[in-house]
Write a protein that holds these residues in place. Structure first.
Motif, PDB file in Angstrom:
ATOM      1  N   ALA A  85      43.215  47.854  39.123  1.00 41.07           N
ATOM      2  CA  ALA A  85      44.119  47.342  40.162  1.00 41.07           C
ATOM      3  C   ALA A  85      45.001  46.265  39.554  1.00 41.07           C
ATOM      4  O   ALA A  85      44.616  45.628  38.559  1.00 41.07           O
ATOM      5  CB  ALA A  85      43.331  46.766  41.348  1.00 41.07           C
ATOM      6  N   PRO A  86      46.205  46.028  40.123  1.00 41.94           N
ATOM      7  CA  PRO A  86      47.037  44.918  39.657  1.00 41.94           C
ATOM      8  C   PRO A  86      46.306  43.587  39.851  1.00 41.94           C
ATOM      9  O   PRO A  86      45.478  43.444  40.761  1.00 41.94           O
ATOM     10  CB  PRO A  86      48.273  44.993  40.565  1.00 41.94           C
ATOM     11  CG  PRO A  86      48.281  46.382  41.102  1.00 41.94           C
ATOM     12  CD  PRO A  86      46.845  46.791  41.204  1.00 41.94           C
ATOM     13  N   VAL A  87      46.621  42.612  39.010  1.00 43.01           N
ATOM     14  CA  VAL A  87      45.936  41.326  39.069  1.00 43.01           C
ATOM     15  C   VAL A  87      46.010  40.705  40.461  1.00 43.01           C
ATOM     16  O   VAL A  87      45.006  40.210  40.987  1.00 43.01           O
ATOM     17  CB  VAL A  87      46.536  40.349  38.032  1.00 43.01           C
ATOM     18  CG1 VAL A  87      46.000  38.936  38.237  1.00 43.01           C
ATOM     19  CG2 VAL A  87      46.219  40.818  36.612  1.00 43.01           C
ATOM     20  N   ASP A  88      47.187  40.749  41.076  1.00 36.69           N
ATOM     21  CA  ASP A  88      47.336  40.090  42.375  1.00 36.69           C
ATOM     22  C   ASP A  88      46.688  40.859  43.524  1.00 36.69           C
ATOM     23  O   ASP A  88      46.612  40.360  44.644  1.00 36.69           O
ATOM     24  CB  ASP A  88      48.814  39.828  42.689  1.00 36.69           C
ATOM     25  CG  ASP A  88      49.676  41.073  42.607  1.00 36.69           C
ATOM     26  OD1 ASP A  88      49.306  42.022  41.898  1.00 36.69           O
ATOM     27  OD2 ASP A  88      50.732  41.100  43.261  1.00 36.69           O
ATOM     28  N   VAL A  97      38.129  40.241  44.321  1.00 33.91           N
ATOM     29  CA  VAL A  97      37.330  39.214  43.660  1.00 33.91           C
ATOM     30  C   VAL A  97      35.922  39.721  43.363  1.00 33.91           C
ATOM     31  O   VAL A  97      35.360  39.436  42.299  1.00 33.91           O
ATOM     32  CB  VAL A  97      37.283  37.936  44.515  1.00 33.91           C
ATOM     33  CG1 VAL A  97      36.306  36.921  43.931  1.00 33.91           C
ATOM     34  CG2 VAL A  97      38.671  37.309  44.613  1.00 33.91           C
ATOM     35  N   ASP A  98      35.344  40.487  44.293  1.00 31.41           N
ATOM     36  CA  ASP A  98      33.987  40.978  44.058  1.00 31.41           C
ATOM     37  C   ASP A  98      33.940  41.944  42.878  1.00 31.41           C
ATOM     38  O   ASP A  98      32.953  41.963  42.121  1.00 31.41           O
ATOM     39  CB  ASP A  98      33.406  41.621  45.321  1.00 31.41           C
ATOM     40  CG  ASP A  98      34.180  42.853  45.778  1.00 31.41           C
ATOM     41  OD1 ASP A  98      35.396  42.942  45.515  1.00 31.41           O
ATOM     42  OD2 ASP A  98      33.566  43.731  46.412  1.00 31.41           O
ATOM     43  N   LYS A  99      35.016  42.718  42.683  1.00 26.72           N
ATOM     44  CA  LYS A  99      35.068  43.632  41.539  1.00 26.72           C
ATOM     45  C   LYS A  99      35.215  42.847  40.230  1.00 26.72           C
ATOM     46  O   LYS A  99      34.595  43.182  39.213  1.00 26.72           O
ATOM     47  CB  LYS A  99      36.223  44.622  41.684  1.00 26.72           C
ATOM     48  CG  LYS A  99      36.081  45.581  42.850  1.00 26.72           C
ATOM     49  CD  LYS A  99      34.891  46.512  42.682  1.00 26.72           C
ATOM     50  CE  LYS A  99      34.843  47.561  43.786  1.00 26.72           C
ATOM     51  NZ  LYS A  99      33.634  48.426  43.664  1.00 26.72           N
ATOM     52  N   ILE A 105      28.470  42.295  34.517  1.00 28.25           N
ATOM     53  CA  ILE A 105      27.817  43.433  33.873  1.00 28.25           C
ATOM     54  C   ILE A 105      28.345  43.667  32.462  1.00 28.25           C
ATOM     55  O   ILE A 105      27.582  43.960  31.534  1.00 28.25           O
ATOM     56  CB  ILE A 105      27.980  44.694  34.739  1.00 28.25           C
ATOM     57  CG1 ILE A 105      27.231  44.511  36.069  1.00 28.25           C
ATOM     58  CG2 ILE A 105      27.489  45.939  34.007  1.00 28.25           C
ATOM     59  CD1 ILE A 105      27.501  45.594  37.091  1.00 28.25           C
ATOM     60  N   ASN A 106      29.654  43.548  32.275  1.00 26.20           N
ATOM     61  CA  ASN A 106      30.256  43.882  30.982  1.00 26.20           C
ATOM     62  C   ASN A 106      30.169  42.757  29.963  1.00 26.20           C
ATOM     63  O   ASN A 106      30.234  43.014  28.760  1.00 26.20           O
ATOM     64  CB  ASN A 106      31.726  44.274  31.162  1.00 26.20           C
ATOM     65  CG  ASN A 106      31.919  45.539  31.959  1.00 26.20           C
ATOM     66  OD1 ASN A 106      31.095  45.897  32.789  1.00 26.20           O
ATOM     67  ND2 ASN A 106      33.023  46.225  31.739  1.00 26.20           N
ATOM     68  N   PHE A 116      46.574  46.781  34.627  1.00 26.52           N
ATOM     69  CA  PHE A 116      45.704  47.077  35.770  1.00 26.52           C
ATOM     70  C   PHE A 116      44.213  47.051  35.435  1.00 26.52           C
ATOM     71  O   PHE A 116      43.389  47.435  36.252  1.00 26.52           O
ATOM     72  CB  PHE A 116      46.073  48.423  36.415  1.00 26.52           C
ATOM     73  CG  PHE A 116      47.548  48.578  36.652  1.00 26.52           C
ATOM     74  CD1 PHE A 116      48.246  47.658  37.432  1.00 26.52           C
ATOM     75  CD2 PHE A 116      48.240  49.625  36.089  1.00 26.52           C
ATOM     76  CE1 PHE A 116      49.611  47.789  37.639  1.00 26.52           C
ATOM     77  CE2 PHE A 116      49.606  49.775  36.288  1.00 26.52           C
ATOM     78  CZ  PHE A 116      50.294  48.844  37.069  1.00 26.52           C
ATOM     79  N   LYS A 117      43.878  46.586  34.235  1.00 28.38           N
ATOM     80  CA  LYS A 117      42.467  46.519  33.836  1.00 28.38           C
ATOM     81  C   LYS A 117      42.092  45.088  33.446  1.00 28.38           C
ATOM     82  O   LYS A 117      41.389  44.861  32.465  1.00 28.38           O
ATOM     83  CB  LYS A 117      42.202  47.488  32.679  1.00 28.38           C
ATOM     84  CG  LYS A 117      42.457  48.944  33.015  1.00 28.38           C
ATOM     85  CD  LYS A 117      42.177  49.865  31.840  1.00 28.38           C
ATOM     86  CE  LYS A 117      42.429  51.333  32.210  1.00 28.38           C
ATOM     87  NZ  LYS A 117      42.167  52.251  31.075  1.00 28.38           N
ATOM     88  N   SER A 118      42.559  44.120  34.220  1.00 30.24           N
ATOM     89  CA  SER A 118      42.413  42.716  33.828  1.00 30.24           C
ATOM     90  C   SER A 118      40.965  42.313  33.598  1.00 30.24           C
ATOM     91  O   SER A 118      40.635  41.677  32.588  1.00 30.24           O
ATOM     92  CB  SER A 118      43.048  41.798  34.884  1.00 30.24           C
ATOM     93  OG  SER A 118      42.485  42.042  36.165  1.00 30.24           O
ATOM     94  N   ALA A 119      40.074  42.669  34.515  1.00 31.45           N
ATOM     95  CA  ALA A 119      38.680  42.247  34.373  1.00 31.45           C
ATOM     96  C   ALA A 119      38.023  42.926  33.178  1.00 31.45           C
ATOM     97  O   ALA A 119      37.312  42.286  32.402  1.00 31.45           O
ATOM     98  CB  ALA A 119      37.907  42.552  35.652  1.00 31.45           C
ATOM     99  N   TYR A 120      38.248  44.223  33.031  1.00 30.09           N
ATOM    100  CA  TYR A 120      37.645  44.978  31.933  1.00 30.09           C
ATOM    101  C   TYR A 120      38.141  44.465  30.581  1.00 30.09           C
ATOM    102  O   TYR A 120      37.345  44.237  29.661  1.00 30.09           O
ATOM    103  CB  TYR A 120      37.980  46.459  32.091  1.00 30.09           C
ATOM    104  CG  TYR A 120      37.258  47.372  31.143  1.00 30.09           C
ATOM    105  CD1 TYR A 120      35.972  47.819  31.428  1.00 30.09           C
ATOM    106  CD2 TYR A 120      37.863  47.813  29.971  1.00 30.09           C
ATOM    107  CE1 TYR A 120      35.303  48.674  30.559  1.00 30.09           C
ATOM    108  CE2 TYR A 120      37.201  48.661  29.097  1.00 30.09           C
ATOM    109  CZ  TYR A 120      35.927  49.090  29.396  1.00 30.09           C
ATOM    110  OH  TYR A 120      35.274  49.939  28.533  1.00 30.09           O
ATOM    111  N   VAL A 121      39.447  44.259  30.470  1.00 32.02           N
ATOM    112  CA  VAL A 121      40.025  43.771  29.217  1.00 32.02           C
ATOM    113  C   VAL A 121      39.523  42.366  28.904  1.00 32.02           C
ATOM    114  O   VAL A 121      39.154  42.059  27.764  1.00 32.02           O
ATOM    115  CB  VAL A 121      41.563  43.820  29.269  1.00 32.02           C
ATOM    116  CG1 VAL A 121      42.171  43.107  28.071  1.00 32.02           C
ATOM    117  CG2 VAL A 121      42.048  45.273  29.322  1.00 32.02           C
ATOM    118  N   ALA A 122      39.480  41.511  29.927  1.00 31.15           N
ATOM    119  CA  ALA A 122      38.985  40.149  29.724  1.00 31.15           C
ATOM    120  C   ALA A 122      37.527  40.165  29.285  1.00 31.15           C
ATOM    121  O   ALA A 122      37.131  39.440  28.363  1.00 31.15           O
ATOM    122  CB  ALA A 122      39.136  39.345  31.012  1.00 31.15           C
TER     123      ALA A 122
END
Length: 257
Positions: free
Chosen positions: A94-97, A101-103, A110-111, A148-154
């Protein structure tokens, strides 16, 4: 049987990459603990099947990798480990904005955070033995990014940073820490996406794989779970005693671009 006498714990390993890694470790003679957050008869049956196929001692231990105390308890229940493979992971796009938050929190937990907790729990035993391997399954997204992969990339960038830090802290103690960075891997999850993608683009299977799914992977070929498992076995072998604090890309040239 180069890993005979070694105990390996592989997180998130009742399917996909983790399962492939667990099987290759078992083939190499290691005692293996596989893991996921469920505790079903079929999870334990999977461990028994790997054991029957390889002749290795294989157990299943349930632990929720989103919870730090369960991550640490996994290592304790396993009886410690000589080889720790941090593989558990989830994804959300999803886009950052608009990113829920729960995702974000779940992906970071987990990652990334799970690898911190399991490593912290495993290192004292490795130090006592004077030997250990911590192998983190990062991603090409631990070295580069996609929208669109901000959490995964971070999280995956964080895994690479954690890998380097752990390697420096245990250097000279007989313990190595490395990260494997896969590109696209042919797992059951990816395989299941192919028919829908064929319909979406009105393409045949091979064209969808080559031109859509593997568009960023210059080899235009998936990596396999067996190849990733083989890389883990290599990093666990004496040949890799002086490989530490680095990343090994298994991405068909993606990060060479």
């Amino acid at each position: 049987m180069i890993l005979k006498g070694k105990r390996a714990v592989v997180t998130g390993s009742n399917s996909g990459i983790g399962l492939g890694v667990a099987v290759e470790l078992a083939k190499a003679g290691a005692e293996v603990v596989i893991n996921s957050f469920t505790d079903r008869p079929e999870d334990h049956a999977l461990a028994a099947q790997i054991a029957a196929d390889t002749g290795a001692n294989v157990r299943y231990i349930a632990a929720d990798m989103s919870k730090g105390d369960e991550c640490r308890a996994l290592i304790e229940k396993a009886g410690g480990c000589d080889i720790l493979v941090n593989n558990a992971g989830i994804q959300f796009v999803a886009p950052v904005d608009e990113f829920p938050v729960d995702k974000w929190n779940a992906i970071i937990a987990i990652n990334l955070s799970s690898a911190f907790h399991t490593t912290a729990a495993a290192l004292p035993g490795m130090k006592a033995k004077g030997w250990g391997r911590v192998i983190n399954i990062a991603s090409a997204h631990g070295l580069t990014a996609s929208p669109f992969k901000s959490a995964y990339v971070a999280a995956k960038h964080g895994v690479v940073g954690l890998t380097k830090t752990v390697a420096l802290e245990v250097a000279g103690k007989g313990i190595t820490c490395n990260a494997i960075c896969p590109g696209y891997v042919l797992t059951p999850l990816v395989e299941a996406q192919i028919p829908d993608t064929m319909k979406q683009y009105n393409m045949d299977r091979e064209t969808v794989i080559r031109e859509v799914m593997l568009q960023r992977q210059p080899s235009r070929q998936f990596a396999t779970v067996e190849q990733l498992g083989g890389t883990v076995v290599f990093l666990s072998s004496p040949s890799a005693d002086q490989i530490t604090g680095t990343t090994i890309s298994v991405d068909g040239g993606w990060t060479a671009l």
